[in-house]
Every structure is written in C-alpha cells, then in structure tokens.
Write an enzyme that holds these catalytic residues in place. Structure first.
Site, PDB file in Angstrom:
ATOM      1  N   ASN A  13      39.558  49.793  35.483  1.00 44.92           N
ATOM      2  CA  ASN A  13      39.186  47.647  35.118  1.00 44.92           C
ATOM      3  C   ASN A  13      37.330  47.857  34.991  1.00 44.92           C
ATOM      4  O   ASN A  13      36.291  49.173  35.886  1.00 44.92           O
ATOM      5  CB  ASN A  13      39.129  46.827  36.597  1.00 44.92           C
ATOM      6  CG  ASN A  13      38.983  45.990  36.434  1.00 44.92           C
ATOM      7  OD1 ASN A  13      38.277  45.099  37.710  1.00 44.92           O
ATOM      8  ND2 ASN A  13      38.314  45.444  35.428  1.00 44.92           N
ATOM      9  N   TYR A  22      30.769  35.037  33.053  1.00 46.70           N
ATOM     10  CA  TYR A  22      30.783  35.814  34.589  1.00 46.70           C
ATOM     11  C   TYR A  22      29.894  35.776  36.142  1.00 46.70           C
ATOM     12  O   TYR A  22      29.005  36.186  36.072  1.00 46.70           O
ATOM     13  CB  TYR A  22      31.335  37.109  34.844  1.00 46.70           C
ATOM     14  CG  TYR A  22      32.041  38.113  35.820  1.00 46.70           C
ATOM     15  CD1 TYR A  22      33.335  38.114  36.599  1.00 46.70           C
ATOM     16  CD2 TYR A  22      31.477  38.970  36.714  1.00 46.70           C
ATOM     17  CE1 TYR A  22      34.113  38.465  37.447  1.00 46.70           C
ATOM     18  CE2 TYR A  22      31.557  39.182  37.837  1.00 46.70           C
ATOM     19  CZ  TYR A  22      32.831  39.229  38.293  1.00 46.70           C
ATOM     20  OH  TYR A  22      33.179  40.619  39.801  1.00 46.70           O
ATOM     21  N   GLU A  65      35.051  34.483  42.978  1.00 43.93           N
ATOM     22  CA  GLU A  65      34.487  34.921  41.976  1.00 43.93           C
ATOM     23  C   GLU A  65      35.173  34.270  40.786  1.00 43.93           C
ATOM     24  O   GLU A  65      36.320  33.152  40.288  1.00 43.93           O
ATOM     25  CB  GLU A  65      35.788  36.306  41.419  1.00 43.93           C
ATOM     26  CG  GLU A  65      34.895  37.350  40.624  1.00 43.93           C
ATOM     27  CD  GLU A  65      35.553  38.267  40.460  1.00 43.93           C
ATOM     28  OE1 GLU A  65      35.598  39.385  40.243  1.00 43.93           O
ATOM     29  OE2 GLU A  65      37.341  38.211  40.875  1.00 43.93           O
ATOM     30  N   TYR A  68      34.653  32.921  36.044  1.00 44.43           N
ATOM     31  CA  TYR A  68      35.163  33.093  34.811  1.00 44.43           C
ATOM     32  C   TYR A  68      35.285  31.092  34.341  1.00 44.43           C
ATOM     33  O   TYR A  68      35.743  31.128  34.452  1.00 44.43           O
ATOM     34  CB  TYR A  68      36.509  33.668  35.038  1.00 44.43           C
ATOM     35  CG  TYR A  68      36.682  35.049  35.350  1.00 44.43           C
ATOM     36  CD1 TYR A  68      36.386  36.375  34.349  1.00 44.43           C
ATOM     37  CD2 TYR A  68      37.135  35.229  36.292  1.00 44.43           C
ATOM     38  CE1 TYR A  68      36.396  37.413  34.579  1.00 44.43           C
ATOM     39  CE2 TYR A  68      37.277  36.819  36.788  1.00 44.43           C
ATOM     40  CZ  TYR A  68      36.946  37.213  36.203  1.00 44.43           C
ATOM     41  OH  TYR A  68      36.889  39.104  36.919  1.00 44.43           O
ATOM     42  N   GLU A 128      35.063  42.121  30.214  1.00 42.52           N
ATOM     43  CA  GLU A 128      35.694  43.164  30.842  1.00 42.52           C
ATOM     44  C   GLU A 128      37.130  43.229  30.200  1.00 42.52           C
ATOM     45  O   GLU A 128      37.433  42.453  29.096  1.00 42.52           O
ATOM     46  CB  GLU A 128      36.183  41.708  32.259  1.00 42.52           C
ATOM     47  CG  GLU A 128      36.946  42.737  32.626  1.00 42.52           C
ATOM     48  CD  GLU A 128      37.570  42.035  34.119  1.00 42.52           C
ATOM     49  OE1 GLU A 128      37.937  42.181  35.009  1.00 42.52           O
ATOM     50  OE2 GLU A 128      36.723  40.880  34.069  1.00 42.52           O
TER      51      GLU A 128
END
Length: 620
Positions: free
Chosen positions: A73, A113, A122, A124, A212
């Site tokens: 990641n 993000y 979190e 997106y 990402e």
C-alpha cells in the site's frame, strides 16, 4: 483555551478569505523514495508506504509525479494539513482544480484524500481508479457535485493504522459513477452531503490530492493541482439542494432591519442587529452571522409585539465541540437559554415565552462563557405561541404538517377514564420500519421511534418522512448504539448532538426524548443529556428465540394506563411485525388509546423533565 488577544486576527482570516495555495514557485524538483512529509510552495506533501518500490517527484506548486511497483500500500499526495483545529465550516470552502496523466496497473485510486477527528474518519472523494472500484458493498445514496454523480459509502476499519495509531475508525467514500482525470473537486460540498446522510465530519486534519496504489504498480503525473481554501462555493449541482435554503432565505431581504415575515413568523438576521461587547463581530462561516466570543458579547434590536406570548427559535452553534450558551433577554429580563452542543448549526426553540407588548428590546447575550467556547448565531425566528413550532411555520417544511393534528390534540387533558398507552420502537430506521408503519397505518395508530443516528441517511429519508406524515414522533437512541456509561462527558454530548442534528437536518423535527442503549445509565449521562430518559415495558423482542405469540403475551401482560411499551424495528425483526396486529387489536379491545410519548405526558399532565429519572409509565 481561547486566546483573546488574537481574536481580531482569527476573525480576519475567517471572513471573506479566498486563498490559493501556493504563492511561491519551487526552485528545483525533488525526488523522494521513502516515507517523508514536508511543505513545498505552500503545499503539504507526503509519501507513505508500508513496503515496496516508490518514487515521488515534487514539481512546482501542487504538482507532482509518482511511480510504484511491488508495493502493498502506498499514497502520494499534496494539499494542506489543517491540524484538526477547525471544522470545515470554520475553514471555508475547499476545492481542487486538477489534471493528471493517470496510468494504474491494478488496484489504485485518484482522489482527494484526508482525515478528520472527533470522530476519527478517513475520507476519499474518488474520481478515477484502476482495476477495482472502491470500496465495494451497497452505496448509502447518490449525490451530484461538480456536474458528476457520486455513490456514497461508509465502512468501518477495525484496529488499523491511522493518524492516531492503530485503532477503529470510519471511512467515508464518494465515488464517481464515471471516471475522469481532470476537473474540479468541491470538497466542502461532499462534506455537507455526507453530514445530511448522517455521516459526521468533525475537525479537519488534512485535505490533499492523492494517488494511492494497493498491491499493484503504476505511475501518475499530476500536471495541475490548484487548491483553494475560502471563497464562495459553486460546486453543487443538485445533490445538496435544500440543505440550508430554508435557514438562510431572506438573509438581507428585510432592508435595514434584516427582518422577514415567513409562514406566519418573523425571521431576523443576527448580523443586522446592533452589536455590543468587546469581541462581537460578523462571520461568514459556517453561515453568515455573528460571533459572540466572551461574556456580555451580545446583539440586540427592537421588536414590536401585539401579543405577549411567542416561541423563539435561534439558529446557531458552538465554534467547537463544547457546549455553548446564549441567553434570550426581552425588556431586560432573562427569558431562557439556547444551548448548542457542537459546531454543527442547529435550531433550538424556547416555547411559550411571556413578555411585554408594544416595542420591546430583544437581546441575545453570552453570560456563562468559561473561556472554552464561542457562540456563532445566524438568525432569530419568532412565532406566535400555539401556532406551531418554528419548523412547522417555515416555508417548505411540509414534512412537519402531518404532526400538527396530533400535537394540538396532545395539549388537551385526557378524560379521567381514558386509558392511554404508547408504542415505541428502537434501532431504526430500517426496511423493517416500513413494515411497522404499514401495520400502524392500517389501524390508524401513532408511535414513537427512537432512532440510531448513524442509520439516518438518504436511504432511510423517505421512511422518516412517512413517519412524520403519519403523526409519529422521532426520538434519540444515540448515534452509534454503544454503551454510553463507558463514554466521557464529551463523547456523550457528541452522541446526542449528532443524532439530533441528523434527524433535524433530514426531516426538520426536534428530538424531545432519549432512550439509552441497553437501558444502561449513569450520573455522567444524566448530567450531560438534556432530554427526558425513557425506558418502557420490555417484551424481549430483540431475542430471535422469543416467538410471535410470546411477544404478544409479553406486551399485553405489561399493559396499563400510562404505560410505554418497548419494541424494536431493527433490520429483519419480522416477528415483531407479525405480532403487532394482535397487540394493537387486543389493547384496543381493552379500551386503550394509542398516543406518542409526548402526547402521553401531555394528556396525563405530567412534566417529564425530571432529573435522574428514567420513565416507563407517565403515571409514576
């Protein structure tokens, strides 16, 4: 703790600021290969990975290029870290104007993000992706922003890495239904839409244009990335209509007085009132209004009254998660206090206020500031007592009209021989709630529904609108349905504020009652929750092993005048739906009249606002 000496500076930054990031050009490109954060040209940048091969070249302004391979990641981003000191309303509008040559090979996202805290989230906003469209599952609904349609999702991450270490947190996603690699992303419009769907956004930690990669390879060249903070919002094209239109209509339409007649009431914009006090000043965020920063900061104006009793509604909020207080004074006399439990704007009403007739001076004043909060106030709404609450008299508030008849009847005492009983349902709204409403409608019965705040979203909006149309009552069962005896005072206040705001913003009704999850209470809850606590007669219908007939028998065995019966409408609780007709018919045959919880107390002539008490029957 507030620092009074910098008030003027902070206010100047908040009001009318439109800041483009960056303002200085970088001297030379820099390439990163390992995890690193920093600031360049006014942009905060970060390369983060847990393993694999990565490179990130920092070009001028917000632009950058990146490559990755053999990774688990990794994230490459440029934007701004706000540091969790302000909500998005306080920060102002956030937008990205971007362009990217995006070449993923496998699983990857091109997105805005970031993180927010209180609660930890979190988030997106995904405009393009690689081989897999995130995040899977069923969307909570769709919104339209910047000319495109986005599916909205909410997921939970358990004991995973975050900006606060390994912990459990929520993830929010807006995912475009069709890919694009350039355009404008109006971040603030997504925040607003999420909150209307019950997805709470607290203090913003960061917002950045991000590439990402997950267990994949690829490259991207972000050749344009202009982040704008502040200024006016223009990104919404249908997805956010109606959010605050009713609350802000008529901002300056009332001429010099700022007063506007609306639906039988009067709205007065706070910025049009006379300001007094050391720090009082206008604000643009989270609405156009006034900030009251310290004790004796106040606004005032003169209002003519033909009659001597009215309901007063003030729209406002705290500048943070602490409780803010604003006193209402008429003719120099204190008539009550408006309380705001957090930074999310909300309306609160003081009902049946008696005051003098003729010209009266109305003041909104801070008198209990302890240095921990500031009050932001938007407008004052005045409605004649007995004509309905503030939401019932506002334009476009048709969702509340279904409650008018029941509330008017509830003000009349019940005949001495009339037996009253209240059906209540926990854990909705869900598809099971629709089945419950079908039964209630068939028998012309009203009930009170104790909602879980995080279940309030666009998918359940039509169910809630139907509840209100039918004259049912909506109440709070907390936001997350966790054991609140294990929470801090602030967490408890957050649970209550988030739930009441979600309900209010969805269908425009105020919460009046609270049922604690698991009927678990302690003194901290009593001290930090302003609503009456409701329990009720338990029939164990949350247990799948309780048969339909046992549910019927349990309900009937606990029936008596003034009783509250506790049922559940969580997803899939079909046995309670099957038991409900027999429960209703049997109680009607015994002479019971079904009422909401509010009507139960009103008809019994009982004030439920008793400290350190939880009610199961209005008679005792």
């Amino acid at each position: 703790m507030k620092k009074r000496s910098i008030k003027a500076v902070a206010l100047a930054l908040l009001v009318g600021v439109s800041m483009l990031v960056p303002s200085v050009k970088v001297q030379a490109a820099t390439t990163l290969y390992e995890n690193k954060t920093g600031n360049q040209d006014g942009y905060d940048y970060e390369l983060w990975k847990d393993s694999g091969n990565t490179s990130m070249t920092l070009n001028e302004g917000g632009t950058f290029s990146c490559q990755w391979s053999n990774i688990n990641n990794c994230l490459f981003r440029k934007g701004k870290k706000f540091g969790s000191t302000q909500t998005y309303q306080q920060i102002g509008n956030i937008t990205f104007d971007y362009g990217c040559d995006y070449r993923p090979n496998g699983n990857s996202y091109l997105c805005v993000y970031g993180w927010a805290t209180d609660p930890l989230v979190e988030y997106y906003i995904v405009d393009s992706w690689g081989s897999w469209r995130p995040p899977g599952g069923s969307p909570k609904g769709q919104i339209t922003v910047d000319g495109g349609t986005y599916d909205v999702y909410e997921t939970t991450r358990y004991n995973q890495p975050s900006i606060q270490g390994n912990t459990t947190f929520q993830q929010y996603f807006s995912v475009r239904t069709s890919k694009r690699t350039s355009g404008t992303i109006s971040v603030t419009e997504h925040f607003k839409a999420w909150e209307r769907m019950g997805m709470r956004i607290g203090k913003i930690y960061e917002a950045a244009l991000n590439v990402e990669g997950y267990q994949s390879s690829g490259s991207a060249n972000v050749y344009k990335n202009v982040m704008t903070v502040g200024g006016s919002s223009g990104g919404n094209q249908g997805g956010n209509q109606g959010g605050n239109q009713g609350g802000n209509q008529g901002g300056n339409q009332g001429g010099n007085t700022g007063s506007q007649s609306q639906g039988g009431g009067t709205i007065v914009q706070c910025e049009s009132m006379q300001k007094a006090g050391q720090y009082t000043g206008n604000i643009n965020n989270p609405f156009g209004g006034v900030a009251l920063y310290a004790n004796n900061d106040r606004v005032s104006y003169t209002q003519y009254f033909a009659a001597g009793t009215h309901n007063f509604t003030l729209r406002g909020c705290s500048n943070n998660s602490n409780m803010a207080r604003v006193d209402l004074k008429i003719g120099g006399q204190n008539k009550g206090t408006f309380y705001y439990g957090g930074s999310y704007p909300a309306e609160y009403t003081i009902e049946n206020v008696s005051h003098g007739s003729g010209n009266q001076t109305i003041e909104l004043v801070v008198t209990a500031d302890d240095g921990q909060w500031d009050a932001y106030i938007d407008y004052l709404k005045i409605v004649g007592a007995g004509t309905g609450s503030s939401e019932g008299s506002s334009e476009g508030s048709s969702a509340n009209t279904g409650n008018q008849g029941g509330n008017n009847q509830g003000n009349q005492p019940a005949p001495a021989n009339q037996k009253l009983i209240a059906l209540t349902f926990d854990d909705g709204p869900s598809s099971t709630t629709s089945q419950v409403l079908d039964v209630l409608e068939k028998y012309n019965v009203k009930a009170t529904f104790f909602l879980i705040g995080q279940n309030v979203n666009s998918n359940t909006l039509s169910i809630m609108q139907r509840q209100v149309r039918m004259g049912c009552e909506l109440a709070s069962h907390s936001y997350t349905h966790q054991d609140m005896t294990r929470m801090s005072a602030q967490q408890i206040r957050n649970e209550m504020e988030w739930t009441s705001s979600a309900i209010k913003n969805s269908v425009g009704v105020d919460v009046k009652f609270f049922r604690p999850p698991y009927i678990s209470v302690n003194n901290t809850m009593y001290q930090n929750i302003d609503y009456p606590f409701i329990q009720g007669h338990l029939i164990n219908d949350w247990e799948n092993s309780t048969s339909v007939q046992q549910r019927v028998n349990n309900a009937l065995s606990g029936a008596k005048d003034g009783q509250i019966i506790l049922l559940h409408d969580f997803q899939g609780n079909s046995q309670t739906v099957q038991a409900l007709p027999q429960i209703i018919e049997s109680l009607q045959n015994q002479g019971y009249t079904f009422v909401t919880v509010s009507e139960l107390f009103e008809k019994k002539g009982v004030n439920p606002n008793v400290e350190y008490k939880i009610w199961s029957n209005a008679n005792n």
